[in-house]
Design an enzyme around this catalytic site. Structure first.
Site, PDB file in Angstrom:
ATOM      1  N   ARG A  97     -31.993  48.166  35.505  1.00 39.38           N
ATOM      2  CA  ARG A  97     -32.464  49.624  35.985  1.00 39.38           C
ATOM      3  C   ARG A  97     -33.028  49.846  37.004  1.00 39.38           C
ATOM      4  O   ARG A  97     -33.811  48.300  36.724  1.00 39.38           O
ATOM      5  CB  ARG A  97     -32.551  50.156  34.704  1.00 39.38           C
ATOM      6  N   ARG A 154     -39.213  66.179  23.238  1.00 39.67           N
ATOM      7  CA  ARG A 154     -38.865  65.723  22.705  1.00 39.67           C
ATOM      8  C   ARG A 154     -40.611  64.944  22.116  1.00 39.67           C
ATOM      9  O   ARG A 154     -40.371  64.841  21.131  1.00 39.67           O
ATOM     10  CB  ARG A 154     -37.808  64.517  22.748  1.00 39.67           C
ATOM     11  N   ASN A 214     -31.637  59.884  25.949  1.00 41.89           N
ATOM     12  CA  ASN A 214     -33.173  60.642  25.367  1.00 41.89           C
ATOM     13  C   ASN A 214     -33.277  61.883  26.232  1.00 41.89           C
ATOM     14  O   ASN A 214     -32.946  62.798  25.534  1.00 41.89           O
ATOM     15  CB  ASN A 214     -33.874  59.541  25.820  1.00 41.89           C
ATOM     16  N   ASP A 215     -32.918  61.405  27.863  1.00 44.04           N
ATOM     17  CA  ASP A 215     -33.191  62.274  28.533  1.00 44.04           C
ATOM     18  C   ASP A 215     -31.432  63.100  28.623  1.00 44.04           C
ATOM     19  O   ASP A 215     -32.197  64.848  28.386  1.00 44.04           O
ATOM     20  CB  ASP A 215     -33.030  62.119  29.999  1.00 44.04           C
ATOM     21  N   CYS A 227     -27.236  53.766  25.968  1.00 50.31           N
ATOM     22  CA  CYS A 227     -28.022  53.286  25.806  1.00 50.31           C
ATOM     23  C   CYS A 227     -29.258  53.749  25.416  1.00 50.31           C
ATOM     24  O   CYS A 227     -30.491  53.345  25.586  1.00 50.31           O
ATOM     25  CB  CYS A 227     -28.469  51.912  27.513  1.00 50.31           C
ATOM     26  N   GLU A 262     -27.605  61.060  32.483  1.00 50.07           N
ATOM     27  CA  GLU A 262     -28.933  61.883  31.639  1.00 50.07           C
ATOM     28  C   GLU A 262     -29.145  62.655  32.092  1.00 50.07           C
ATOM     29  O   GLU A 262     -30.757  63.786  31.771  1.00 50.07           O
ATOM     30  CB  GLU A 262     -30.071  60.585  32.012  1.00 50.07           C
ATOM     31  N   ARG A 293     -35.544  47.503  31.492  1.00 55.33           N
ATOM     32  CA  ARG A 293     -36.400  48.422  32.095  1.00 55.33           C
ATOM     33  C   ARG A 293     -37.233  47.524  32.974  1.00 55.33           C
ATOM     34  O   ARG A 293     -38.920  46.660  32.672  1.00 55.33           O
ATOM     35  CB  ARG A 293     -37.256  49.290  30.995  1.00 55.33           C
ATOM     36  N   HIS A 301     -47.993  47.313  23.821  1.00 55.47           N
ATOM     37  CA  HIS A 301     -47.891  45.697  23.319  1.00 55.47           C
ATOM     38  C   HIS A 301     -47.895  45.195  21.882  1.00 55.47           C
ATOM     39  O   HIS A 301     -47.695  44.684  21.435  1.00 55.47           O
ATOM     40  CB  HIS A 301     -48.528  45.263  24.448  1.00 55.47           C
TER      41      HIS A 301
END
Length: 583
Positions: free
Chosen positions: A335, A468, A457-458, A505, A434, A300, A193
Site C-alpha cells: 500500500r 471508533r 476499519n475506515d 483487509c 474505504e 503497510r 513494538h
C-alpha cells in the site's frame, strides 16, 4: 472480594491466570540548571557519551533478540539506533546546550517531549504507538547522564502477570517467557513494538487497558482474557474455576489449529478461500509465512516514514525487495503511504489540519506531494523485479483520483523504461475501498484498476459516522450493522460483475466470528494479522459456501445491528469455540 473488569486491546491472544505484579516505574526527576559559558564543551561531551552508552545498551539488546528470537525481530531496535544517530536530534540538543546554556538532561528531555507531543496530536494510531519508543530513548539517555540504571523486572516471580503503564520494547525483549505468563498495560495498541514483541514471544497480552495500574494491586489474582480483551480482577471461585477450564481448552485448541498451517483453506464444498497476512512492520513476515498465508495482502509502508527525515528511494527499495524475495512467488501487496499532512512529524509540521480524517490524507497527500509519491512508486516498481509485487492505492474516493494516480504510475514506468531499469511490466495496481463514495462507484472504478481491497476499519467508521477510537461512542461502531452489510454486498457484487478480484483487509477479515458472513457475501480473499489465521482457516474448513450464503441472506433481512452481531456470535460460539461463551 467482588469481581472487577477492565478492558483493552488484544496484542497477543491467549488466556492466563496468575498473581499480579504491578510495576510502578517512576520517571527520573529531570535536573534543570544553566551551564556556565566555560563549561559548555564539557556538557556537550557528557551528552555525547550518554548517547554513545545508550546506543551500546540498545545494540546489546538487539544482539540478544537476534539470538533468542530472530534477526528480523531484532530490527525493531535498529529503529532506536537510527533515532540516536539522527543528526537532527543530536545536533538540536547540542544547539540548545550551546545557545540556551541548558544542561544536557533538560535539553534532550525538551526535544523528546516535543516529539512525543507531536505524535500524540497526530491522530494516527500507528504514529501514536511510537511514543513509547521515543520515551524509552529519553529515559535511557537521561539515566546514563545521571549514572542511574533501573532493573524493574528483577523481582518477578514465576507465573506472575505483569501490569504496567507500558513496557518498552527492550523490557519486553528481556522478559523471561518461562516465568512471565502474561502482561497488561495502560497504554499501547496492536502495532506498538511492545505488542509485536509479545506476539513473537508468545506471551498473551492486553494493551491500552487505561486503568489497569490504578485498579490492580500486586498480589491480586488476575485472569487475562486476551480472547475478548479484558482483565478480571480477584474473580470469585466459580469464575476462576470456569476460566481454568477455558485456559486448558484454549491451549488444546491452539495446538490442534496449528496443524492447519500446511493445509489448504477450502470450504467443505471445495470453495477455495485465500488467506493473506497484514504486515505492520517487516518483523512480522516470518509469522505470516509460518501461519501458512498465501502471501501479503496488505503491506503497510508507513513504518518507513516514521523517522525524522524522509526515506530515500534506495531505503524503500531494499525494504520492498526483502518482502518480495521472501514471499516469491506469492503476492506482496504494498500500500502506498497512507498518512495525512498532520501525521508526518518534523518534515511536514506546517501541514497540520483541524480534521485530518476528512483532510489531506492517503492518496490525497500523495497527489499533493507528487515527488514523494514518485519516489515510492519507483522503489516499489524496482522491487517488483524480485517477486510478485502489487500496488495498492489507499482511500480512493473518485475516478479522478484514481486516473491521476495511474497517470503518475505510468509516467514512472516510462522513466524506468528509458533508464533501462527492470520492473514487472504487468504489475497489478488496485485500490482500497474505504469510503462510501468508492463503494457506491465501485463499478466505475473497476474500469481503471486491477483489484479491490476493502478496508473495513475506515469504511465502517465513515458509513456509521462513528470515530471508533472515541470511547464515548465506540459502542456504536458495529461492523455487523445492516448498512455496513449492504455496502459490503454492493462492493462484492460490483467486483463480480466487473470480473475484478476483491479482498477484505480490515479487522473483520481477521475475526473468525465474521468469516461465515464474509464468505456468504461473496468474499474469497481475506487478509489479516497472522495471530488469527488458524482460527479463520478452521472456520473455512468447517463450513460450506452454500450455508454461508444462506446465513448472509438471512442476516441481510435484519434491521437491528445488535441483533445481527448477537446472532453471529451465537452461531460461532455454538459451532467453533466454547470458551467464547462469555463474550
Amino acid at each position: 472480594m467482588s469481581e472487577e473488569f477492565t478492558s483493552g486491546t488484544i496484542a497477543s491472544p491467549g488466556i492466563r491466570i496468575g498473581r499480579a505484579h504491578v510495576l510502578s516505574r517512576r520517571n527520573p526527576d529531570i535536573p534543570r540548571y544553566f551551564i556556565n559559558t566555560w563549561n559548555i564543551n564539557n556538557e556537550i561531551s557528557r551528552f555525547e557519551e550518554a548517547v554513545h552508552s545508550t546506543k551500546s545498551d540498545i545494540e546489546t539488546i538487539q544482539r540478544q533478540v537476534a539470538i533468542t528470537l530472530s534477526s528480523e525481530m531484532s530490527d525493531i531496535f535498529a529503529t532506536h539506533v537510527m533515532i540516536l544517530e539522527d543528526p537532527l536530534l543530536v545536533e538540536k540538543a547540542k544547539d540548545i546546550i550551546r545557545r540556551e546554556q541548558k544542561n544536557a538532561e533538560w535539553a534532550i528531555n525538551d526535544i523528546i517531549v516535543e516529539y512525543t507531543n507531536n505524535l500524540e496530536a497526530s491522530g494516527d494510531d500507528y504514529l501514536k504507538e511510537r511514543i513509547v519508543d521515543f520515551s524509552d530513548l529519553n529515559r535511557r539517555i537521561i539515566s546514563n547522564l545521571m549514572n542511574h540504571r533501573e532493573k524493574p523486572l528483577m523481582d518477578v516471580s514465576e507465573g506472575d502477570i505483569l501490569v504496567a503503564a507500558d513496557f518498552t520494547p527492550g523490557e519486553t525483549a528481556c522478559m523471561n517467557r518461562m516465568a512471565i505468563s502474561a502482561f497488561v498495560t495502560d497504554r499501547g495498541g496492536r502495532t506498538s513494538h511492545t505488542a509485536i514483541m509479545a506476539r513473537a514471544l508468545g506471551i498473551p497480552a492486553i494493551v491500552g487497558a487505561i486503568n489497569a495500574t490504578a485498579s490492580v494491586k500486586t498480589g491480586d489474582m488476575l485472569i487475562v482474557d486476551a480472547i475478548h480483551g479484558r482483565v478480571i480482577i480477584n474473580p470469585p471461585e466459580e469464575v476462576l474455576k470456569e476460566y481454568k477450564q477455558y485456559e486448558h481448552d484454549y491451549t488444546r485448541i491452539e495446538a490442534e489449529l496449528e496443524l492447519l498451517s500446511n493445509l489448504g483453506a477450502k470450504t467443505s464444498d471445495n470453495e477455495e478461500i485465500f488467506i493473506y497476512g497484514n504486515v505492520e512492520v517487516p518483523e512480522e513476515m516470518k509469522s505470516v509465512s509460518r501461519f501458512g498465508a498465501h502471501g501479503i495482502g496488505l503491506y503497510r509502508s508507513e513504518f518507513l516514514f516514521m523517522g525524522k527525515k524522509l526515506p530515500d528511494e534506495e531505503a524503500q527499495f531494499q525494504a520492498y525487495r526483502t518482502a518480495a524475495e521472501f514471499f516469491d512467488p506469492q503476492p506482496v501487496t504494498i500500500r502506498t503511504i497512507d498518512i495525512g499532512g498532520d501525521k508526518i512529524i518534523s518534515y511536514t509540521e506546517s501541514m497540520k489540519e483541524k480534521n485530518p480524517f476528512l483532510g489531506c490524507r492517503a492518496i490525497r497527500f500523495c497527489l499533493d506531494n507528487e515527488e514523494l509519491f514518485r519516489i515510492q512508486l519507483r522503489a516499489i516498481l524496482r522491487a517488483s523485479a524480485y517477486g510478485n509485487v502489487r500496488i495498492l492505492f489507499p482511500m480512493i474516493s473518485c475516478v479522478g483520483e484514481l486516473k491521476e494516480a495511474q497517470k503518475i504510475l505510468s509516467d514512472v514506468k516510462s522513466e524506468l523504461d528509458s533508464a533501462g531499469i527492470a520492473y514487472k511490466k504487468d504489475i497489478k495496481a488496485g485500490i482500497m475501498i474505504e469510503v462510501p463514495s468508492a463503494a457506491i462507484n465501485a463499478d466505475r472504478l473497476a474500469s481503471y484498476c486491477d483489484f479491490f481491497s476493502v478496508g473495513t476499519n475506515d469504511l465502517v467508521q465513515y458509513i456509521l459516522a462513528v470515530d471508533r477510537i472515541n470511547e464515548k461512542i465506540a459502542r456504536l461502531y458495529n461492523p455487523a450493522d445492516p448498512a455496513v452489510l449492504r455496502f459490503l454486498r454492493m462492493i462484492s457484487d460490483s467486483a463480480a460483475r466487473s470480473d475484478v478480484p476483491v479482498s477484505i483487509c480490515g479487522e473483520m477479515a481477521g475475526d473468525p466470528v465474521y468469516t461465515m458472513l464474509l464468505i456468504g457475501l461473496g468474499f474469497r480473499h481475506l487478509s489479516m494479522s497472522p495471530a488469527f489465521m488458524y482460527q479463520v482457516k478452521n472456520v473455512v474448513r468447517s463450513v460450506s459456501s452454500e450455508e454461508c450464503r444462506v446465513l448472509a441472506e438471512e442476516l441481510m433481512t435484519e434491521e437491528d445491528g445488535d441483533n445481527v452481531r448477537r446472532r453471529i456470535y451465537e452461531i460461532y460460539d455454538r459451532r467453533f469455540n466454547s470458551f467464547r461463551k462469555k463474550a
